[in-house]
Design a protein around this motif. Structure first.
Motif, PDB file in Angstrom:
ATOM      1  N   ASN A 237      -6.989  -1.338   1.617  1.00 55.04           N
ATOM      2  CA  ASN A 237      -7.370  -0.629   2.849  1.00 55.04           C
ATOM      3  C   ASN A 237      -8.868  -0.334   2.873  1.00 55.04           C
ATOM      4  O   ASN A 237      -9.305   0.760   3.270  1.00 55.04           O
ATOM      5  CB  ASN A 237      -6.576   0.675   2.987  1.00 55.04           C
ATOM      6  CG  ASN A 237      -5.131   0.410   3.343  1.00 55.04           C
ATOM      7  OD1 ASN A 237      -4.785  -0.609   3.947  1.00 55.04           O
ATOM      8  ND2 ASN A 237      -4.249   1.327   2.958  1.00 55.04           N
ATOM      9  N   THR A 254       1.842   5.321   0.529  1.00 53.12           N
ATOM     10  CA  THR A 254       2.420   4.578   1.650  1.00 53.12           C
ATOM     11  C   THR A 254       3.923   4.798   1.725  1.00 53.12           C
ATOM     12  O   THR A 254       4.546   5.357   0.812  1.00 53.12           O
ATOM     13  CB  THR A 254       2.141   3.074   1.514  1.00 53.12           C
ATOM     14  OG1 THR A 254       2.848   2.572   0.363  1.00 53.12           O
ATOM     15  CG2 THR A 254       0.653   2.808   1.342  1.00 53.12           C
ATOM     16  N   LEU A 260      -0.513  -2.561   5.066  1.00 56.35           N
ATOM     17  CA  LEU A 260      -1.472  -2.401   3.971  1.00 56.35           C
ATOM     18  C   LEU A 260      -2.415  -3.592   3.971  1.00 56.35           C
ATOM     19  O   LEU A 260      -1.982  -4.747   4.006  1.00 56.35           O
ATOM     20  CB  LEU A 260      -0.742  -2.314   2.623  1.00 56.35           C
ATOM     21  CG  LEU A 260      -1.601  -1.983   1.403  1.00 56.35           C
ATOM     22  CD1 LEU A 260      -1.965  -0.497   1.413  1.00 56.35           C
ATOM     23  CD2 LEU A 260      -0.849  -2.318   0.112  1.00 56.35           C
ATOM     24  N   SER A 261      -3.725  -3.305   3.930  1.00 48.35           N
ATOM     25  CA  SER A 261      -4.728  -4.369   3.917  1.00 48.35           C
ATOM     26  C   SER A 261      -5.200  -4.594   2.480  1.00 48.35           C
ATOM     27  O   SER A 261      -5.607  -3.648   1.801  1.00 48.35           O
ATOM     28  CB  SER A 261      -5.914  -3.985   4.800  1.00 48.35           C
ATOM     29  OG  SER A 261      -6.949  -4.938   4.704  1.00 48.35           O
ATOM     30  N   THR A 274      -2.990  -8.798   5.423  1.00 41.49           N
ATOM     31  CA  THR A 274      -2.327  -7.557   5.829  1.00 41.49           C
ATOM     32  C   THR A 274      -0.838  -7.686   5.541  1.00 41.49           C
ATOM     33  O   THR A 274      -0.182  -8.633   5.995  1.00 41.49           O
ATOM     34  CB  THR A 274      -2.541  -7.281   7.324  1.00 41.49           C
ATOM     35  OG1 THR A 274      -3.949  -7.135   7.569  1.00 41.49           O
ATOM     36  CG2 THR A 274      -1.824  -5.994   7.724  1.00 41.49           C
TER      37      THR A 274
END
Length: 434
Positions: A237, A254, A260-261, A274
């Motif tokens: 992220n 999370t 989620l990047s 991603t």
């Protein structure tokens, strides 16, 4: 230069050299041919006499070796019976380790034994060590050695020691058994030494703690996002990370359904992906406990864990793990491949000295091939060394009782039974799936 090109060059050199020798007749005393196989031999075998001053020690070594061969012969026979029974019961497909070419230990032909310099050096070492054992014990037991040499078919495929037939026939009992078992003994002993050195050298590397993604689970978020592997996570992220613990800490914030990047580096190229996180699969939570965070579907390369597994290879389970490294396709087995093959995982260790992995691979294959060749040759089946030791033992038991005429029949029967089981291991996967 790839191995195909190298093999073509070696083949060309071999053909030219063979044609020159045949056409000119030069080196006829030292070079002969059996079809496409070149035999390079010498009658200057005085090197084996260097060991005669140590006869007492080497006879004791040979006696211990015969006991070792007998134990190996019993274990290999039981293993053959077990493997044959398992093959009948499980009826495996003729793929993987059940392919005929994978029964042989020839590099490049066996799918699990690569054709690399480390493997070929180890293979050559195994051949020389085996035949040197026969040559040395021949002289210790006063058996003349007529010649010794190598067999070539583009590359070394064998070695030989030629004892004097009359002397070899004259020797009986333990002296002959020691001579016959010396090659197996050398292979197992040298293989054991290489195994210990292998473990010690691997322990010298420093494992890195970088978050190295070694693979993704099929159907998981990382798989669906096309996350490249193997690669190293550099950002989560947009936040830089340097260890697996930092990635785990970010993941713990999370929940299933979050996005989620990830930024990963592979071969010096940064890639962004991603991931749509999901709930942890039950198969994993059953082992590690419930997880409330999102699930990425990746598995790391754990260099420290690999070193830990290597350190445990002196145990029975660890030894089994060592033996199965070339063909273990499990997640753990894939991580251990760095010990025997050239893989990207080598980048996840700090090497203690130049050519470190080449030495590790050489020690691994020297141990693996020597030990496997040794215990295979211990199988009590003619023409293997174990078969001739069986014949000598049977003759020594039967002849004093006047039953010597039955010795050859017993050895022939045992050899055919074991050979039938070995051929069955190759043929049954095909016959059962016609």
């Amino acid at each position: 230069m790839d191995w195909v090109t190298i093999l073509i060059l070696l083949l060309g050199i071999y053909i030219l050299a063979a044609a020159y020798v045949k056409a000119t007749g030069k080196f006829a005393d030292h070079i002969g041919f059996y079809g496409p196989i070149m035999m390079i031999k010498t009658e200057n075998v005085g090197v084996f006499d260097w060991f005669r001053p140590y006869s007492r020690v080497l006879r004791a070594y040979g006696t211990v070796g015969v006991v070792m061969v007998i134990i190996s012969a019993v274990l290999m026979t039981l293993m053959l019976v077990f493997a044959f029974n398992v093959t009948l019961v499980t009826q495996p497909e003729p793929t993987g380790i059940y392919k005929p070419q994978n029964i042989l230990l020839l590099p490049g032909i066996n799918e699990y034994v690569p054709s690399t310099l480390a493997v070929w050096f180890a293979f050559f070492l195994t051949l020389v060590i085996h035949e040197a054992g026969h040559g040395i014990l021949c002289r210790i037991e006063d058996i003349k050695v007529k010649s010794a040499g190598l067999l070539y078919a583009v590359i070394p495929i064998g070695a030989f020691v030629e004892p004097d037939e009359e002397d070899a026939e004259r020797v009986r009992g333990w002296p002959k058994a020691r001579m016959l078992g010396a090659g197996i003994t050398n292979n197992i002993v040298i293989g054991g030494i290489c195994f210990v050195l292998f473990i010690l050298v691997v322990g010298m590397a420093t494992p890195l703690s970088s978050p190295a993604v070694y693979g993704v689970y099929e159907g998981g978020p990382a798989y669906d996002a096309g996350l490249p592997t193997p690669s190293v996570i550099t950002e989560v992220n947009g936040v830089p990370v340097a260890t697996r613990d930092e990635v785990t800490a970010a993941l713990d914030t999370t929940s299933p359904g979050d996005r989620l990047s990830l930024t990963v580096e592979k071969d010096g190229v940064l890639t962004d992906r991603t991931l749509n996180l999901t709930a942890w699969p039950e198969a994993i939570t059953a082992q590690v406990g419930p997880r409330s965070s999102g699930y990425m579907g990746i598995y790391y390369y754990d260099a420290a864990s690999v070193q830990g597994m290597v350190g445990q290879m002196f145990s029975p389970i660890g030894w089994l793990r060592f033996v199965t490294i070339p063909f273990d396709m499990s997640v753990g087995g894939q991580q251990l491949k760095v010990l025997a093959f050239e893989t990207p995982a080598a980048a996840y260790y700090e090497e203690p000295f130049p050519f470190f992995w080449g030495i590790v691979h050489f020690l691994f294959w020297s141990a693996w091939i020597n030990i496997n060749v040794g215990i295979f040759n211990a199988i009590p089946m003619v023409p293997l060394d174990g078969g001739y030791i069986l014949k000598e033992g049977v003759d020594r038991v039967l002849e004093p009782r006047g039953w010597g005429r039955y010795g050859q029949a017993i050895v022939t029967f045992v050899s055919w039974v074991l050979l039938s089981m070995m051929l069955g291991l190759i043929a049954l996967p095909y016959l059962l799936h016609i």
